[in-house]
Write a protein that holds these residues in place. Structure first.
Motif, short mmCIF file in Angstrom:
data_model
loop_
_atom_site.label_atom_id
_atom_site.label_comp_id
_atom_site.label_asym_id
_atom_site.label_seq_id
_atom_site.Cartn_x
_atom_site.Cartn_y
_atom_site.Cartn_z
N GLY A 347 0.35 -12.57 4.23
CA GLY A 347 0.65 -11.15 4.11
C GLY A 347 1.97 -10.92 3.39
O GLY A 347 2.91 -11.70 3.55
N ASP A 348 2.05 -9.84 2.62
CA ASP A 348 3.24 -9.55 1.82
C ASP A 348 4.09 -8.47 2.47
O ASP A 348 3.56 -7.44 2.93
CB ASP A 348 2.83 -9.05 0.43
N GLY A 349 5.39 -8.69 2.49
CA GLY A 349 6.30 -7.65 2.95
C GLY A 349 6.22 -6.43 2.05
O GLY A 349 6.31 -5.30 2.53
N GLN A 350 6.06 -6.65 0.77
CA GLN A 350 5.86 -5.55 -0.16
C GLN A 350 4.39 -5.55 -0.55
O GLN A 350 3.94 -6.35 -1.38
CB GLN A 350 6.73 -5.69 -1.41
N GLY A 351 3.62 -4.68 0.06
CA GLY A 351 2.19 -4.63 -0.19
C GLY A 351 1.81 -3.47 -1.07
O GLY A 351 2.66 -2.80 -1.69
N PRO A 352 0.53 -3.15 -1.14
CA PRO A 352 0.07 -2.02 -1.95
C PRO A 352 0.54 -0.70 -1.38
O PRO A 352 0.77 -0.57 -0.17
CB PRO A 352 -1.46 -2.16 -1.87
N LEU A 353 0.69 0.29 -2.23
CA LEU A 353 1.11 1.61 -1.79
C LEU A 353 0.03 2.22 -0.89
O LEU A 353 -1.15 1.96 -1.06
CB LEU A 353 1.37 2.52 -2.99
N VAL A 354 0.47 3.04 0.05
CA VAL A 354 -0.47 3.72 0.94
C VAL A 354 -1.31 4.71 0.14
O VAL A 354 -0.77 5.49 -0.66
CB VAL A 354 0.29 4.45 2.07
N PRO A 355 -2.64 4.70 0.30
CA PRO A 355 -3.50 5.60 -0.46
C PRO A 355 -3.20 7.07 -0.20
O PRO A 355 -2.70 7.44 0.87
CB PRO A 355 -4.92 5.24 0.03
N PHE A 375 6.77 6.13 11.54
CA PHE A 375 7.82 5.15 11.25
C PHE A 375 7.46 4.45 9.94
O PHE A 375 6.29 4.19 9.66
CB PHE A 375 7.93 4.13 12.38
N GLY A 376 8.47 4.12 9.16
CA GLY A 376 8.20 3.48 7.87
C GLY A 376 7.86 4.52 6.83
O GLY A 376 8.18 5.71 6.96
N GLY A 377 7.23 4.07 5.75
CA GLY A 377 6.94 4.98 4.64
C GLY A 377 5.68 4.60 3.90
O GLY A 377 4.88 3.78 4.36
N TYR A 378 5.53 5.20 2.73
CA TYR A 378 4.32 5.02 1.92
C TYR A 378 4.51 3.99 0.81
O TYR A 378 3.67 3.87 -0.09
CB TYR A 378 3.93 6.36 1.29
N ASP A 379 5.60 3.25 0.86
CA ASP A 379 5.97 2.37 -0.25
C ASP A 379 5.37 0.98 -0.18
O ASP A 379 5.70 0.11 -0.97
CB ASP A 379 7.50 2.25 -0.34
#
Length: 485
Positions: A347-355, A375-379
């Motif tokens: 798994g990637d810490g930086q994954g695909p953007l939230v749809p 919590f967190g964001g869409y990034d």
């Protein structure tokens, strides 16, 4: 077998306008590599153009009038061959696997780091102890795959055999491990196998089969496999291949649409074996709040389960039920959102953007705090929604719904027949919920953080032992003292 020009034109039309340079995708016909660029396609996930040879349907089936190449070879020799294959698949020494990895990066959204980790782990599926456990647990008695085993039922003699099957495997491409598991399990059946390649993993299966041919092109196991790509739903191919005169069962991996599509071909003489789409959850006990350090560790374990192939696998946690009040749940959500931003093996810490559809739904929930908290964001680094009830959208792309519950039993009530894996913390509390989870339809329970495993070596998969399910179980009951009337 007739293969018309209409088939070729219909298979070709999706990719004629592909803007990217097409990747060459070889086929394997009964162990023989076939190359060509007659048909153009476009991959599903990344829009990469690729080309394949013209499909030769006659080469994708084995005549029923003849035994398959491996039907009569002792299974011990098949195991020896697979054990020899394992080290040959190591990425550092195998140019075919290296080339497959480089091509996979262009069609799979998993990215180089995760794909390379997968390829480096594939040889582990061919360890002798893994293979022998898979066969022993699946069949109970490995002699059943080699011949007719004597038995007596109620004083009547008979013989039983797990007879080699003829299978089509419709592979999923969300992990290269699917292709490797399929080759290992399929070889142990001693049957004949057609692998339909998915457009997001066009290279792993053929690299493995071509490595088998490098070891011994004439080996019965090598000649028991074919692999090809055609566009899913091409009736000119599937209506011919998916017939009981050629195959006993269709083994399908994938989403609901893929399974439902194949169901139309199932019928008398052609059985469907489905690795259905599933959703996984987590149950987290109050022990997680014993200290801040323990809470961080539990959050990391919860994140590891979420990030199974960037939350694109059936065993990826999407809903997490935590024993506590809203304040407790918020403390966990804060740590979980941070943990989702770290790299894990698959798994990637930086994954695909939230749809966008999830962003829109979550924006509405933000307006309803404190009933909901976000919590967190869409990034692509992690998004966590705390709510009293499960959200009404499907969490994907590193999105997690955390729901506080009074007890793990309350959390277990949210499991359904669509729930595959449940991660539990602390592990010993599984005894409180395992019967209830099994009744609900759950197929697998693990310690939190351990949802990602190879799934082979004697463990059931989707509520069954695949090799047992693949086989044709045949009984011969003409006892020596029995009169025929």
């Amino acid at each position: 077998m007739e293969h018309t020009e209409t088939t070729v034109r219909q298979s070709a039309d999706p990719a004629q306008d592909a803007s990217l340079a097409p990747l060459p995708v070889p086929h394997v016909y009964r162990g023989r590599t076939v190359t060509g660029s007659a048909i153009r396609h476009v991959s599903r996930d990344l829009g990469q153009g690729f080309c394949t040879p013209r499909i030769e349907l006659d080469d994708l089936v084995w005549p029923r009038a003849e035994s398959g190449p491996a039907f009569d070879i002792p299974v011990a020799k098949i195991i020896d061959f697979l054990v020899e294959l394992g080290p040959r698949l190591h990425l550092d020494v195998n140019p075919l696997m290296q080339a497959a990895l480089e091509s996979m990066i262009k069609v799979s959204p998993l990215g180089r780091r995760i794909l390379e980790n997968c390829y480096r782990d594939i040889p582990n599926l061919f360890l002798r102890e893994v293979i022998e456990d898979e066969l022993r647990v699946s069949l109970g008695d490995a002699r059943l795959v080699d011949g007719w085993v004597e038995r007596t039922l109620r004083g009547r003699p008979s013989r039983l055999r797990a007879f080699p099957p003829r299978l089509v495997h419709i592979l999923a491409g969300n992990s290269p491990m699917v292709a490797a598991m399929t080759v290992m399990r399929a070889a142990l059946t001693k049957g004949v196998h057609l692998l339909k390649l998915p457009s997001n993993d066009l290279f792993t299966a053929t690299a493995i089969l071509r490595t088998m041919a490098e070891i011994d092109p004439d080996h019965p196991v090598t000649q028991s496999f074919s692999a090809a790509y055609w566009r899913g739903g091409d009736e000119n191919v599937e209506s011919i291949l998916y017939r009981p005169q050629y195959f006993d069962k269709i083994v399908v991996w994938g989403g609901e649409s893929a399974v439902r599509h194949v169901m139309r071909y199932a019928g008398p003489g052609l059985e469907l074996v489905a690795f259905d789409p599933k959703v996984s959850i987590s149950l987290i006990g109050r022990e997680a709040f014993a200290s801040d350090e323990i809470l961080r560790e539990v959050a990391r374990a919860g994140a590891a389960d979420v990030l199974s192939f960037n939350q694109d696998a059936c065993n990826a946690s999407r809903y997490q039920f935590i024993e506590g009040d809203e304040d407790d749940a918020d403390r966990y959500c804060e740590q979980l959102a941070l943990a989702l931003g770290e790299d894990y093996r698959y798994g990637d810490g930086q994954g695909p953007l939230v749809p966008s559809d999830i962003r829109e739904a979550v924006d509405v929930l933000r307006e309803m705090e404190p009933i909901y908290r976000v919590f967190g964001g869409y990034d692509g680094k992690g998004l966590v929604i705390r709510s009293d009830e499960m959200v009404d959208f499907h969490p994907i792309c590193k999105t997690v719904n955390v729901v506080p519950v009074k007890s793990l039993r309350d959390g277990a009530r949210h499991a359904t027949v669509a729930t595959q894996t449940v991660g539990i913390y602390p592990p010993h509390r599984v005894t409180e919920v395992r019967d209830a989870l099994a009744c609900a339809g759950v197929q697998r329970m693990v310690a939190l953080g351990e949802s990602i495993s190879d799934g082979v070596g004697g463990y059931p998969h989707d509520g069954m032992f695949p090799i047992h399910r693949f086989m044709k179980w045949v009984s011969e009951e003409s006892g020596p003292n029995q009169e025929i009337r």
